[in-house]
Design a protein around this motif. Sequence first.
Motif, mmCIF file in Angstrom:
data_model
loop_
_atom_site.group_PDB
_atom_site.id
_atom_site.type_symbol
_atom_site.label_atom_id
_atom_site.label_comp_id
_atom_site.label_asym_id
_atom_site.label_seq_id
_atom_site.Cartn_x
_atom_site.Cartn_y
_atom_site.Cartn_z
ATOM 1 N N LEU A 96 0.824 -1.203 0.000
ATOM 2 C CA LEU A 96 0.000 0.000 0.000
ATOM 3 C C LEU A 96 0.862 1.259 0.000
ATOM 4 O O LEU A 96 0.570 2.226 -0.704
ATOM 5 C CB LEU A 96 -0.913 -0.010 1.237
ATOM 6 C CG LEU A 96 -1.772 1.237 1.477
ATOM 7 C CD1 LEU A 96 -2.765 1.433 0.343
ATOM 8 C CD2 LEU A 96 -2.502 1.122 2.821
ATOM 9 N N ILE A 97 1.952 1.249 0.760
ATOM 10 C CA ILE A 97 2.849 2.408 0.831
ATOM 11 C C ILE A 97 3.494 2.667 -0.526
ATOM 12 O O ILE A 97 3.517 3.811 -1.015
ATOM 13 C CB ILE A 97 3.927 2.183 1.907
ATOM 14 C CG1 ILE A 97 3.291 2.181 3.300
ATOM 15 C CG2 ILE A 97 5.010 3.258 1.833
ATOM 16 C CD1 ILE A 97 4.207 1.683 4.401
ATOM 17 N N PHE A 98 4.019 1.632 -1.160
ATOM 18 C CA PHE A 98 4.639 1.800 -2.470
ATOM 19 C C PHE A 98 3.630 2.298 -3.503
ATOM 20 O O PHE A 98 3.944 3.117 -4.371
ATOM 21 C CB PHE A 98 5.252 0.484 -2.945
ATOM 22 C CG PHE A 98 6.580 0.163 -2.314
ATOM 23 C CD1 PHE A 98 7.496 1.160 -2.032
ATOM 24 C CD2 PHE A 98 6.917 -1.143 -2.006
ATOM 25 C CE1 PHE A 98 8.729 0.874 -1.452
ATOM 26 C CE2 PHE A 98 8.137 -1.446 -1.433
ATOM 27 C CZ PHE A 98 9.049 -0.438 -1.142
ATOM 28 N N SER A 99 2.403 1.801 -3.412
ATOM 29 C CA SER A 99 1.355 2.233 -4.338
ATOM 30 C C SER A 99 1.005 3.705 -4.115
ATOM 31 O O SER A 99 0.839 4.468 -5.074
ATOM 32 C CB SER A 99 0.121 1.355 -4.163
ATOM 33 O OG SER A 99 -0.942 1.804 -4.966
ATOM 34 N N ALA A 105 8.394 -0.805 -9.425
ATOM 35 C CA ALA A 105 8.869 -2.067 -8.860
ATOM 36 C C ALA A 105 10.389 -2.170 -8.871
ATOM 37 O O ALA A 105 10.982 -2.762 -7.969
ATOM 38 C CB ALA A 105 8.260 -3.242 -9.630
ATOM 39 N N LYS A 106 11.040 -1.571 -9.876
ATOM 40 C CA LYS A 106 12.501 -1.712 -9.967
ATOM 41 C C LYS A 106 13.241 -0.972 -8.861
ATOM 42 O O LYS A 106 14.415 -1.259 -8.601
ATOM 43 C CB LYS A 106 12.992 -1.237 -11.332
ATOM 44 C CG LYS A 106 12.848 0.250 -11.589
ATOM 45 C CD LYS A 106 13.429 0.600 -12.953
ATOM 46 C CE LYS A 106 13.359 2.097 -13.240
ATOM 47 N NZ LYS A 106 13.966 2.420 -14.548
ATOM 48 N N TYR A 107 12.584 -0.010 -8.196
ATOM 49 C CA TYR A 107 13.221 0.700 -7.077
ATOM 50 C C TYR A 107 12.785 0.144 -5.713
ATOM 51 O O TYR A 107 13.339 0.534 -4.689
ATOM 52 C CB TYR A 107 12.886 2.193 -7.126
ATOM 53 C CG TYR A 107 13.400 2.912 -8.349
ATOM 54 C CD1 TYR A 107 14.695 2.709 -8.800
ATOM 55 C CD2 TYR A 107 12.577 3.773 -9.063
ATOM 56 C CE1 TYR A 107 15.163 3.349 -9.936
ATOM 57 C CE2 TYR A 107 13.042 4.433 -10.201
ATOM 58 C CZ TYR A 107 14.328 4.216 -10.626
ATOM 59 O OH TYR A 107 14.801 4.847 -11.745
ATOM 60 N N GLN A 108 11.810 -0.724 -5.702
ATOM 61 C CA GLN A 108 11.256 -1.189 -4.437
ATOM 62 C C GLN A 108 12.227 -2.074 -3.663
ATOM 63 O O GLN A 108 12.276 -2.021 -2.433
ATOM 64 C CB GLN A 108 9.946 -1.938 -4.690
ATOM 65 C CG GLN A 108 8.823 -1.038 -5.151
ATOM 66 C CD GLN A 108 7.544 -1.806 -5.450
ATOM 67 O OE1 GLN A 108 7.443 -3.010 -5.193
ATOM 68 N NE2 GLN A 108 6.570 -1.120 -6.030
ATOM 69 N N THR A 206 12.715 12.938 -1.638
ATOM 70 C CA THR A 206 11.978 12.363 -2.762
ATOM 71 C C THR A 206 10.886 11.432 -2.230
ATOM 72 O O THR A 206 10.914 11.032 -1.060
ATOM 73 C CB THR A 206 12.916 11.562 -3.676
ATOM 74 O OG1 THR A 206 13.369 10.390 -2.974
ATOM 75 C CG2 THR A 206 14.124 12.406 -4.088
ATOM 76 N N PRO A 207 9.931 11.058 -3.077
ATOM 77 C CA PRO A 207 8.907 10.100 -2.634
ATOM 78 C C PRO A 207 9.493 8.783 -2.130
ATOM 79 O O PRO A 207 8.892 8.125 -1.270
ATOM 80 C CB PRO A 207 8.070 9.889 -3.901
ATOM 81 C CG PRO A 207 8.231 11.156 -4.666
ATOM 82 C CD PRO A 207 9.647 11.593 -4.421
ATOM 83 N N LEU A 208 10.683 8.412 -2.639
ATOM 84 C CA LEU A 208 11.307 7.169 -2.186
ATOM 85 C C LEU A 208 11.709 7.278 -0.716
ATOM 86 O O LEU A 208 11.565 6.307 0.045
ATOM 87 C CB LEU A 208 12.537 6.855 -3.047
ATOM 88 C CG LEU A 208 13.077 5.424 -2.965
ATOM 89 C CD1 LEU A 208 12.027 4.421 -3.402
ATOM 90 C CD2 LEU A 208 14.333 5.283 -3.816
#
Length: 327
Positions: A96-99, A105-108, A206-208
């Motif tokens: 949910l957080i990543f969404s 997906a490649k940075y997750q 950043t969002p990351l």
Amino acid sequence: MEFLVTDWLGTPAWFWLAFFAIVVALTAFDLGFLHKENKEIGIRESLKLSVFYISIACAFGLWVWFVRGPEPGMQYFTGFFIEKALSIDNVFVISLIFSTFAIPAKYQYRALLWGIIGVIVLRGLMIAGGAMLLHQAYWVLYLFAAFLIFTGIRMMFTGDKPMDVGNNPAIRFISRHMRVTPELHGEHFLARMTDPKTGRAVTAATPLLLALVVINFADLVFAVDSVPAIFAITTDTFIVYTSNVMAILGLRALYFALAAMVHRFHYLKYALAAILVFIGAKIFVADFLLGGDKFPPVLSLGVTFALIGAGVGWSLWKTREEGRRVA
């Protein structure tokens, strides 16, 4: 050589050093060899990595078993399986957080790696604090046990409430005290940007980075359940910490497989609730009904494993039609 046998929280220093060496080696191998480049992890690779991490965790548990004895070994495996099962809830929240922050997906995977490093440190602080409390006052264990029973009963009768990522206190704090850029800058947690008011270059989150902070914040919430659960199994700080960390280390590998099918484990929460009630209740049973004798570790491990297996099996059976549609 004398330093190696020095007692650290009830365990010789060389046990701790060996464990941390394994953690550092696995992290370096993962980040420096397996995933030098950012890429999306498929379900097949995720499952292979999960088998690898679970094998390492089980091998470590067997080492504990043979070096320290069957009872600590069984306590380790009980704690490991409980933490592994509880981590399925973590997967749903992390997804949910990543969404929410639109993290590709490649940075997750790398975000999960740094998140888990943070979790290892935070869990260490929580476990150290819990160990100090128990050392000062044994009755704190009864509070842990009562809390687990209450939490388990609440899980059985309350619905799932999705996490409100946007209103997370950590995000509000960062937004008030730092500049935040709305777009990703590759795998970077911080980026340089131009301040529209002054025209100067400034550092922005950043969002990351926001996703990473919320993941660690969410783990603190989950640790409120999982840490007391393992302390209710054993007060051996070494067993509590190592079983926690070994389960968490493999979470990032398992995440990509579970994230695709986490909806099929809906009924597992009832098994987890029953485990929390059982673990909390056995403290009172051991102290007040068994006259202070220890609850048999083999029984604890057997009940834990049986409940997890039943929860997973029942969930997969009840959602088999969804599995066929996905296939």
